[in-house]
Design a protein around this motif. Structure first.
Motif, PDB file in Angstrom:
ATOM      1  N   LEU A 232       6.584   7.205   5.860  1.00 17.31           N
ATOM      2  CA  LEU A 232       6.350   6.061   6.744  1.00 17.31           C
ATOM      3  C   LEU A 232       4.856   5.780   6.732  1.00 17.31           C
ATOM      4  O   LEU A 232       4.063   6.625   7.141  1.00 17.31           O
ATOM      5  CB  LEU A 232       6.818   6.377   8.170  1.00 17.31           C
ATOM      6  CG  LEU A 232       8.271   6.859   8.310  1.00 17.31           C
ATOM      7  CD1 LEU A 232       8.569   7.238   9.755  1.00 17.31           C
ATOM      8  CD2 LEU A 232       9.245   5.787   7.842  1.00 17.31           C
ATOM      9  N   GLY A 233       4.467   4.612   6.236  1.00 15.40           N
ATOM     10  CA  GLY A 233       3.042   4.317   6.101  1.00 15.40           C
ATOM     11  C   GLY A 233       2.441   5.158   4.989  1.00 15.40           C
ATOM     12  O   GLY A 233       3.128   5.600   4.072  1.00 15.40           O
TER      13      GLY A 233
ATOM     14  N   GLY B 117      -2.937   3.753   3.441  1.00 10.88           N
ATOM     15  CA  GLY B 117      -3.308   2.362   3.741  1.00 10.88           C
ATOM     16  C   GLY B 117      -2.559   1.819   4.951  1.00 10.88           C
ATOM     17  O   GLY B 117      -2.592   0.625   5.220  1.00 10.88           O
ATOM     18  N   GLY B 118      -1.861   2.664   5.692  1.00  4.09           N
ATOM     19  CA  GLY B 118      -1.117   2.215   6.873  1.00  4.09           C
ATOM     20  C   GLY B 118       0.183   1.529   6.501  1.00  4.09           C
ATOM     21  O   GLY B 118       0.725   1.739   5.403  1.00  4.09           O
ATOM     22  N   GLU B 119       0.682   0.693   7.380  1.00  8.36           N
ATOM     23  CA  GLU B 119       1.951   0.001   7.135  1.00  8.36           C
ATOM     24  C   GLU B 119       2.004  -1.286   7.948  1.00  8.36           C
ATOM     25  O   GLU B 119       1.420  -1.362   9.032  1.00  8.36           O
ATOM     26  CB  GLU B 119       3.123   0.908   7.534  1.00  8.36           C
ATOM     27  CG  GLU B 119       4.454   0.435   6.997  1.00  8.36           C
ATOM     28  CD  GLU B 119       5.607   1.403   7.279  1.00  8.36           C
ATOM     29  OE1 GLU B 119       6.664   1.220   6.688  1.00  8.36           O
ATOM     30  OE2 GLU B 119       5.449   2.323   8.098  1.00  8.36           O
ATOM     31  N   THR B 120       2.694  -2.286   7.435  1.00 10.08           N
ATOM     32  CA  THR B 120       2.846  -3.541   8.174  1.00 10.08           C
ATOM     33  C   THR B 120       4.258  -3.612   8.740  1.00 10.08           C
ATOM     34  O   THR B 120       5.227  -3.395   8.012  1.00 10.08           O
ATOM     35  CB  THR B 120       2.618  -4.751   7.245  1.00 10.08           C
ATOM     36  OG1 THR B 120       1.278  -4.668   6.764  1.00 10.08           O
ATOM     37  CG2 THR B 120       2.787  -6.068   7.983  1.00 10.08           C
ATOM     38  N   TYR B 121       4.355  -3.884  10.012  1.00 12.56           N
ATOM     39  CA  TYR B 121       5.677  -3.967  10.653  1.00 12.56           C
ATOM     40  C   TYR B 121       5.950  -5.413  10.998  1.00 12.56           C
ATOM     41  O   TYR B 121       5.385  -5.949  11.946  1.00 12.56           O
ATOM     42  CB  TYR B 121       5.711  -3.102  11.907  1.00 12.56           C
ATOM     43  CG  TYR B 121       5.217  -1.719  11.649  1.00 12.56           C
ATOM     44  CD1 TYR B 121       5.984  -0.827  10.913  1.00 12.56           C
ATOM     45  CD2 TYR B 121       3.973  -1.315  12.095  1.00 12.56           C
ATOM     46  CE1 TYR B 121       5.516   0.435  10.630  1.00 12.56           C
ATOM     47  CE2 TYR B 121       3.510  -0.058  11.826  1.00 12.56           C
ATOM     48  CZ  TYR B 121       4.273   0.817  11.094  1.00 12.56           C
ATOM     49  OH  TYR B 121       3.813   2.068  10.809  1.00 12.56           O
TER      50      TYR B 121
ATOM     51  N   ASP C 102       8.826  -0.170  13.052  1.00 10.91           N
ATOM     52  CA  ASP C 102       7.738   0.784  13.263  1.00 10.91           C
ATOM     53  C   ASP C 102       8.317   2.162  13.622  1.00 10.91           C
ATOM     54  O   ASP C 102       8.174   2.630  14.751  1.00 10.91           O
ATOM     55  CB  ASP C 102       6.813   0.260  14.375  1.00 10.91           C
ATOM     56  CG  ASP C 102       5.599   1.152  14.568  1.00 10.91           C
ATOM     57  OD1 ASP C 102       5.459   2.117  13.797  1.00 10.91           O
ATOM     58  OD2 ASP C 102       4.817   0.888  15.494  1.00 10.91           O
TER      59      ASP C 102
END
Lengths: 475, 298
Positions: A180-181, A184-188, A194
């Motif tokens: 998860l992510g 570079g993080g993640e876009t929800y 999320d």
């Protein structure tokens, strides 16, 4: 619980005998966490050394249909990492590698057993730091921090663990490993949910962290630390409100009560506090030139509400002395009491005076000592009730005091926990905090990830019991 | 559970409960007398529109995403059942973090009717330092600032690019003396990387609509901007300290039809992208999402 001996035979085959504990003398260390006074004996401990071994350890528990719990350093204060219904503890402290520090992108990749302060020691070589800092930083592990969404002193300015986890690799109970992510993080958006936020602070009930990506910040250049003492609690409480309302955000705003000060001053970590006062420690950090200009503004705020004394320092040795005194407080309480119940509740800051007054009055009535040292800027109370668990009457009184605190917290629109989690310690208050619908919603989520309550049963939600084939069900 | 979602405004504890249909502008007018603000400056949008539009704004570098500034939500699922999630306080580890979950995925599961907002003290003034320069200079300059001791003292750091110009806007806040120190410090970085810098009054950002949003490694934001603008034109906005971007291509159809190429580009930057018009299928745990949606219907 009786564990099938074949479980241990297979575990020793997989991990070697040094990584499998089954003798009662070895298991006793896993009976409780830092909350201390409750004991939940487990039936076996597995100590995986690698990510692959951790996956195998989980699979082994699933194969033998045993309840299990993941444990780091065991510094939790809510009964999170104990085997509440017996079964297996999977102790992940050996998964302690910092896998990568990407200075350019200010992110690091770590295994769940990395010790918080060790990570920060490593990062300081790159002029970076990882902001969350619970007082147990010298021993607590990142995996545990993420499971409980740890905060600590610095979170008034820098936020909680959830603000710094960019990604997590997680083993689910259906055998899948999901990421998860990531660095570079993640876009929800749309239907990309999320899930990462749901896992952070989920108290080890949904899955097992294998790897984590954490956001880092540049190390501040300079700090100004302020110690201010007050004769009256209300003056301290008003100062807290003024500090928070100012646009210069302090790193931390900590309040220490008179009894804790007496303890500190009678100890080797004495810092020269006035023994008959409330003490407030606050600190600002940033570039030298900027914090030098902000320090007089903070001092002016502190002068507003009749302080007895204000000491300010930017000297590292002096600062370290003040913070050591603050961070040692809980340990010092252990010298004067066989048992301590440390509570964790968050209230609106404007209610600090009122709630503390209630706690002192009720404690006095119950003839139980109540000592307070806490993250006042966040309204995060940590009352410590001192008692002797060998005296049942005292334990009962302490639990009653916990109830008074939790009921008052709910009445104020606060939260049952700010950073310690619910564990099994505060499970009983959940039905008063959430309505039936809200509990059902969370149970539905649990059912998706952990349908038999095999992972960390007996925690957070009442009646969360493992439904397995080899366990006697609680009546 | 005590009902904490009646409408309120508490300047002492710096929180308020509002209908999500309320305009940010209306919120601002309530708070300004107490020197407080909600750090999302899309004044003509409602709170719900801000949540749906983009989680990030100018001040997100300092104050985080919109989900970081919402303490609780009154959520209504598709059956009309209302859930009270969160509390009136700034820290909360009580049950699962459905506040964030619903803030980021509102439409999928239902609608947020009310939200408890975390308010912040408003600095005496804001100011911006603008850098207009080449891609390489913008990258080098931003890299230097983001790794410096000044980084955590800034309010915002945005990149705005189009075919005509690349621009970095650094937002600072404080009293006159703080602003003077911060401005001087930022301008002094031009001695290390000779760039053109200008000081301007605070402007309420570029509020154009964007087609896509995404995330990536911090150091790749301007590189991605350069690639997308050269390929598809349009306007790119990067939140440099957050590793987040918004993009509105000029050649929309070509952009959308290049999905595979763009997704692979993003993957090389450890990031992901979301297209507003193409409701991207969830890659992670879509079965669990369906399971939860189904369970909520029961």
């Amino acid at each position: 619980m009786k564990i099938n001996p074949k479980f241990f035979t297979k575990a020793i085959d997989l991990f070697g005998y040094k990584s499998v504990l089954k003798e009662p003398s070895a298991l006793v260390a896993y009976d409780n966490d830092a909350l201390g006074f409750h004991h939940y004996p487990c039936d076996g401990v597995l100590l995986p050394r690698t990510r692959e071994e951790l996956v195998k350890a989980v699979n082994l528990c699933l194969e033998f249909d045993l309840p299990f719990v993941i444990r780091g350093a065991g510094t939790s204060l809510s009964g999170g990492p104990v085997a509440a219904e017996g079964g297996v503890v999977i102790h992940v402290s050996r998964l302690n590698k910092i896998l990568d520090i990407d200075v350019n992108n200010m992110v690091c990749e770590v295994e769940p057993g990395v010790v918080l302060n060790q990570l920060n020691k490593e990062l300081s070589g790159y002029s970076l730091f990882y902001p969350p800092d619970p007082s147990s930083g010298s021993v607590c592990t990142i995996g545990g921090n993420v499971a409980e969404n740890a905060g600590g002193l610095r979170c008034f300015k820098y936020g909680m663990t959830t603000n710094y986890v960019l990604g997590a690799e997680i083993l689910l109970l259906d055998g899948r490993v999901v990421t998860l992510g990531g660095p570079g993080g993640e876009t929800y958006r749309g239907n990309n949910c999320d899930w990462k936020s749901i896992f952070i602070g989920s108290e080890g009930m949904l899955g097992i962290f294998l790897r984590l990506w954490l956001r880092l910040k540049p190390l501040p250049e300079k700090y100004w630390t302020f110690l201010v003492t007050f004769k009256e609690l209300q003056d301290a409480a008003n100062t807290i409100v003024d500090l928070v309302r100012n646009s210069i955000t302090p790193l931390a705003i900590e309040l220490i009560d008179k009894n804790v000060i007496k303890l500190i001053e009678a100890s080797p970590v004495a810092a020269g506090f006035d023994k008959d006062c409330w003490a407030l420690i606050t600190e600002i950090d940033g570039p030298g030139e900027l914090v030098d200009c902000q320090a007089p503004i903070i001092k002016k705020i502190l002068e507003k509400h009749s302080p007895k004394e204000i000491i300010l320092t930017c000297e590292p040795v002096e600062r370290a002395k003040l913070w050591l005194a603050r961070k040692s407080a809980a340990g010092l309480m252990g010298q004067i009491s066989p048992d301590i119940m440390t509570q964790d509740a968050v209230i609106p800051r404007s209610k600090i005076g009122e709630v503390l007054a209630l706690l002192y009055a009720e404690s006095e009535k119950a003839e139980i000592h109540c000592l307070n040292v806490f993250h006042a800027g966040d309204g995060n109370l940590h009352p410590n009730f001192l008692f002797d668990s060998r005296i049942p009457e005292q334990e009962k009184k302490v639990k009653e005091l916990g109830k008074v605190l939790m009921n008052k917290t709910i009445e104020c629109g606060g939260a049952l926990s700010g950073e310690h989690g619910i564990g099994n310690d505060k499970m009983a208050y959940i039905p008063s905090y959430f309505g039936e619908k809200e509990i059902k919603l969370q149970e539905k989520l649990l059912k998706c990830f952990n349908p038999k309550n095999q992972l960390n049963p007996g925690k957070v939600f009442p009646n969360r019991s493992f439904v397995g084939c080899c366990v006697e069900h609680p009546k | 559970m005590k009902h904490i979602f009646e409408l309120y405004y508490d300047p002492i504890d710096m929180s308020c409960c509002v209908d999500t249909q309320e305009l940010i502008r209306t919120l601002e007018s309530k708070m300004s007398k107490d020197n407080l603000f909600f750090p999302f400056y899309q004044k003509n949008k409602t709170l719900r529109e801000v949540m749906q539009y983009c989680n990030y704004d100018t001040f997100s570098y300092r104050f985080g995403s919109i989900a970081d500034n919402i303490l609780g939500v009154l959520f209504e699922d598709k059956n009309g059942l209302q859930y009270q999630i969160g509390a009136r306080v700034v820290k909360n580890v009580t049950g699962f973090d459905f506040t964030r979950f619903f803030c980021q995925n509102e439409n999928e599961f239902g609608v947020i009717k009310r939200a408890i907002l975390r308010l912040r003290p408003k600095p005496e003034a804001f100011q911006q330092i603008v850098l207009l320069d080449s891609k390489d200079n913008c990258e080098k300059f931003c890299d230097l600032i983001l790794h410096s001791v000044w980084a955590t003292s800034l309010m915002g750091m945005e990149f705005i690019g189009n075919k005509k110009e690349y621009k970095v806007i650094i937002t600072i806040g404080g009293n006159n003396q703080e602003i003077e120190i911060l401005t001087k410090a930022i301008l002094s970085f031009s001695a290390k990387i000779p760039v053109r810098l200008a000081v301007q009054n605070f402007e309420d950002g570029n509020k154009a609509e964007y087609l896509a949003s995404g995330n990536l490694l911090l150091s790749k934001n301007i590189e991605l901007a350069d690639y997308l603008i050269k390929q598809y034109g349009g306007v790119y906005k990067g939140f440099l300290g957050n590793g987040v971007f918004l993009y509105n291509p000029q050649e929309t159809d070509r952009f959308i039809s290049s999905e595979t190429e763009i997704v692979s580009k993003l993957q090389s930057y450890k990031g992901s992208i979301y297209w507003k018009q193409q409701k991207k299928q969830c890659e992670n745990l879509s079965d669990i999402r369906k399971q939860l949606l189904l369970a909520m219907k029961d």
